[in-house]
Design an enzyme around this catalytic site. Structure first.
Site, PDB file in Angstrom:
ATOM      1  CG  ASN A 131      23.950  52.014   2.101  1.00  0.00           C
ATOM      2  OD1 ASN A 131      23.326  51.582   3.077  1.00  0.00           O
ATOM      3  ND2 ASN A 131      23.342  52.572   1.069  1.00  0.00           N
ATOM      4  CB  SER A 157      27.398  40.171   8.704  1.00  0.00           C
ATOM      5  OG  SER A 157      26.209  39.548   9.136  1.00  0.00           O
ATOM      6  CD  GLU A 228      15.724  53.252   1.251  1.00  0.00           C
ATOM      7  OE1 GLU A 228      15.983  52.898   0.072  1.00  0.00           O
ATOM      8  OE2 GLU A 228      16.602  53.579   2.063  1.00  0.00           O
ATOM      9  CB  CYS A 262      18.902  53.352  -2.064  1.00  0.00           C
ATOM     10  SG  CYS A 262      19.320  51.786  -1.273  1.00  0.00           S
ATOM     11  CD  GLU A 359      20.339  50.004  -6.390  1.00  0.00           C
ATOM     12  OE1 GLU A 359      20.418  51.035  -5.696  1.00  0.00           O
ATOM     13  OE2 GLU A 359      19.872  48.927  -5.962  1.00  0.00           O
TER      14      GLU A 359
END
Length: 454
Positions: A131, A157, A228, A262, A359
């Site tokens: 990301n 990947s 994280e 995140c 999430e």
């Protein structure tokens, strides 16, 4: 598909890569160990010079690297350019501060001389996500290399060209061969690498399941890890808040990186007195966002990184709506090629639905209403995650309670949660452990050696 570049805006397969063989992995490990034995002894001044060179390359070629990020994972080009430049800033920060952060610290004891000494550990394995394909890697690599460690990168990947470009940056900057290497390998080879005796520690940024697996693998070999992981960050807006500023920041806080962050604000916890006004303002802002080609300078929201991520967010929204949640805007994938999901707002969310437990890794804002500050804090803390929290108030007593009582690795008052090289970054609970950035980040991967001289 294995290791490949697939344009998320079109679904087109652009390039595939062969994973390293076991023999090639062994060669990389051997080279890294050889490099460490020499590199660890070099003075900070030399390492800082190379790190400054890396920063210069990132700044000079920011647009080139940005296009690579956008091509591989779909973030808007303007955001990708900013990421490349931010990556340069973390290189400069550690080039300028590492010697001070790692200087011996004297201590008064019964010895004639005693102090704490910081020494590099060796090879550090970094398992990094797609990301923020440059920033996540550089914020690990800059402190690790300045401390005298060497790095092995196992990148996601779907961003192999970004991974290779980062390794090339360190080579072009002048770092010796083997100090930083990209390993084009699948997740099935991570156990092989982390269990190798030459690898001394590991860091992972990614999902909760990935973190659990990685920490378990490292733990079997008694190796330190920094994790994280995910987040379901609250964005609390109280009655005294500057509402216009809060709404403006809420758009960025939720839509950054097409909602795939995140530390994005995900759960918007609103005081009843201002909830209607906030929701109306956010709907208007979301309606004005331009969705489309991430390479276009005026695009605000690009595609999600993969079809699976698109499917996951769609399933979560559908499950929430089926149990009573109300869609204020958006709510279903766009009928066009690519992994496009529109900015979406859900309100009137019943307990027991996905927003309370999962999430949402995409451009979906979740609205909750509360009557009191106690209720806001309780709801904010009622998640397994604890990465960041943003709260909006002009009341000093409210501010102090929020700072004290929110369960998170970072609390931002009247601002959106963000990472900054000058401040430690990381979470608690199932958002992970350990810290990146600042002095705390560089101390994660060193031997903190006690020295006592009679």
């Amino acid at each position: 598909m294995g290791i490949a570049t697939i344009n998320p805006a079109t679904g087109e397969l652009l390039k595939t890569f062969e994973a390293l063989t076991d023999a090639q992995i062994e060669n990389s490990l051997s080279l890294a160990q050889q490099a460490f034995e020499q590199y660890r002894h070099l003075p900070y001044e030399q390492k800082a010079n190379w790190m400054q060179n890396a920063a210069n390359i990132l700044e000079t070629d920011a647009e080139k690297f940005a296009k690579l990020m956008t091509l591989e994972m779909g973030k808007p080009l303007t955001s990708a350019i900013a990421e490349a430049k931010k990556s340069a800033s973390v290189c400069r920060y550690y080039a300028e501060n590492a010697a001070q952060f790692l200087a011996p610290v004297p201590a008064e004891t019964d010895a004639s001389q005693s102090y704490v000494r910081y020494e590099p550990m060796g090879i550090i394995l970094a398992v990094m996500p797609w990301n923020f394909p440059f920033w996540q890697v550089l914020r690990f690599a800059a402190p690790a290399l300045m401390a005298g460690n060497v790095g092995l990168l196992k990148h996601a990947s779907n961003v192999p060209q970004c991974a290779l470009a980062i390794a090339e940056i360190f080579t072009e900057a002048g770092f010796p061969e083997g100090v930083f290497q990209t390993l084009l390998i699948g997740s099935d080879k991570v156990a092989q690498v982390i269990s190798d005796d030459r690898v001394k520690a590991g860091t992972l940024t990614g999902s909760e399941p990935a973190g659990m697996s990685f920490a378990s693998l490292a733990g079997k070999h008694i190796k330190k890890t920094v994790l994280e992981l995910g987040g379901s960050d609250p964005f609390i807006v109280l009655e005294s808040a500057d509402l216009e500023a809060a709404v403006e920041s809420a758009v960025t806080a939720r839509m950054l990186n097409n909602g795939q962050s995140c530390i994005a604000a995900k759960r918007f916890i609103l005081a009843e007195a201002i909830a209607d006004q906030f929701e109306q303002g956010l709907v208007e802002k979301f309606q004005a966002l331009k969705i489309g080609d991430p390479m276009a300078a005026d695009t605000d929201v690009g595609p999600l990184a993969t079809p699976d991520i698109l499917q996951d967010i769609d399933n979560q929204v559908k499950a929430s709506v089926a149990k009573g949640a109300k869609v204020l805007i958006g709510g279903q994938p766009l009928a066009q090629p690519g992994n496009f999901y529109p900015p979406t707002i859900l309100s009137d969310i019943p307990p027991g639905t996905p927003p309370y437990e999962e999430e949402f890794f995409g451009p979906v804002a979740l609205m909750f209403r509360v009557s009191t500050l106690d209720e806001a804090i309780k709801l904010a803390n009622s998640t397994v995650f604890g990465l960041g929290a943003s709260a909006w108030t002009t009341d000093e007593a409210e501010r102090d309670r929020l700072i004290s009582e929110l369960d998170a690795g970072a609390v931002f008052i009247n601002g959106l949660v963000k990472s900054d090289p000058r401040l430690p970054f990381g979470g608690i609970k199932r958002s992970g452990y350990g810290r990146e950035l600042s002095i705390q980040g560089i101390h994660e991967f060193v031997n903190i050696k006690t020295v006592w001289i009679q």
